[in-house]
Design a protein around this motif. Structure first.
Motif, short mmCIF file in Angstrom:
data_model
loop_
_atom_site.label_atom_id
_atom_site.label_comp_id
_atom_site.label_asym_id
_atom_site.label_seq_id
_atom_site.Cartn_x
_atom_site.Cartn_y
_atom_site.Cartn_z
N UNK A 146 36.94 -7.51 4.08
CA UNK A 146 37.01 -8.60 5.05
C UNK A 146 36.39 -9.87 4.47
N UNK A 147 37.07 -10.99 4.59
CA UNK A 147 36.58 -12.26 4.10
C UNK A 147 37.02 -12.60 2.68
N UNK A 148 37.64 -11.64 1.99
CA UNK A 148 38.14 -11.88 0.64
C UNK A 148 39.43 -12.70 0.73
N UNK A 149 39.46 -13.85 0.08
CA UNK A 149 40.65 -14.71 0.14
C UNK A 149 41.79 -14.18 -0.71
N UNK A 150 41.47 -13.33 -1.67
CA UNK A 150 42.50 -12.79 -2.57
C UNK A 150 43.01 -11.47 -1.99
N UNK A 151 43.98 -11.55 -1.10
CA UNK A 151 44.48 -10.41 -0.35
C UNK A 151 45.56 -9.63 -1.09
N UNK A 152 46.12 -10.21 -2.13
CA UNK A 152 47.24 -9.58 -2.85
C UNK A 152 46.77 -9.00 -4.17
N UNK A 153 47.31 -7.85 -4.50
CA UNK A 153 46.99 -7.16 -5.75
C UNK A 153 48.28 -6.87 -6.52
N UNK A 154 48.19 -7.01 -7.82
CA UNK A 154 49.24 -6.54 -8.71
C UNK A 154 48.66 -5.27 -9.32
N UNK A 155 49.30 -4.16 -9.08
CA UNK A 155 48.73 -2.89 -9.48
C UNK A 155 49.57 -2.13 -10.50
N UNK A 156 48.90 -1.26 -11.19
CA UNK A 156 49.52 -0.33 -12.13
C UNK A 156 49.87 0.94 -11.35
N UNK A 157 50.88 1.66 -11.80
CA UNK A 157 51.28 2.87 -11.07
C UNK A 157 50.17 3.91 -11.01
N UNK A 158 49.15 3.74 -11.86
CA UNK A 158 48.00 4.66 -11.83
C UNK A 158 47.10 4.40 -10.63
N UNK A 159 47.32 3.25 -9.97
CA UNK A 159 46.51 2.89 -8.82
C UNK A 159 45.48 1.81 -9.10
N UNK A 160 45.31 1.46 -10.38
CA UNK A 160 44.36 0.42 -10.74
C UNK A 160 44.94 -0.97 -10.48
N UNK A 161 44.10 -1.88 -9.99
CA UNK A 161 44.52 -3.26 -9.82
C UNK A 161 44.50 -3.95 -11.18
N UNK A 162 45.55 -4.67 -11.50
CA UNK A 162 45.65 -5.39 -12.77
C UNK A 162 45.27 -6.86 -12.57
N UNK A 163 45.63 -7.41 -11.41
CA UNK A 163 45.34 -8.82 -11.12
C UNK A 163 45.26 -9.01 -9.61
N UNK A 164 44.64 -10.12 -9.21
CA UNK A 164 44.54 -10.46 -7.79
C UNK A 164 45.16 -11.82 -7.56
N UNK A 165 45.59 -12.06 -6.32
CA UNK A 165 46.19 -13.35 -5.97
C UNK A 165 45.88 -13.68 -4.52
N UNK A 166 45.87 -14.97 -4.24
CA UNK A 166 45.56 -15.42 -2.89
C UNK A 166 46.79 -15.36 -1.98
N UNK A 167 47.98 -15.59 -2.54
CA UNK A 167 49.20 -15.60 -1.73
C UNK A 167 50.25 -14.67 -2.34
#
Length: 56
Positions: free
Chosen positions: A10-31
């Motif tokens: 909650x409160x994190x502006x970066x709500x979007x994640x680009x993820x690897x099929x392993x489940x790890x987040x590779x990058x974050x994005x605001x929109x």
């Protein structure tokens, strides 16, 4: 690519994640638009590496 539920981080502006099929987040994005651009850029890098025969 996925969006975090409102109840997570909650409160994190970066709500979007680009993820690897392993489940790890590779990058974050605001929109979603930024996440799509990031995913396209990562796909381009991956394709470049595949074409040159280098390992990622």
């Amino acid at each position: 690519m996925y969006q975090l539920p409102d109840t997570v981080n909650y409160g994190d502006f970066y709500r979007w994640r680009i993820g690897h099929h392993s489940g790890l987040a590779v990058a974050i994005a605001e929109t979603e638009t930024h996440a799509l651009k990031g995913a396209n850029n990562l796909a381009g890098l991956f394709n470049d590496v595949q074409q040159t025969g280098q390992s990622a």
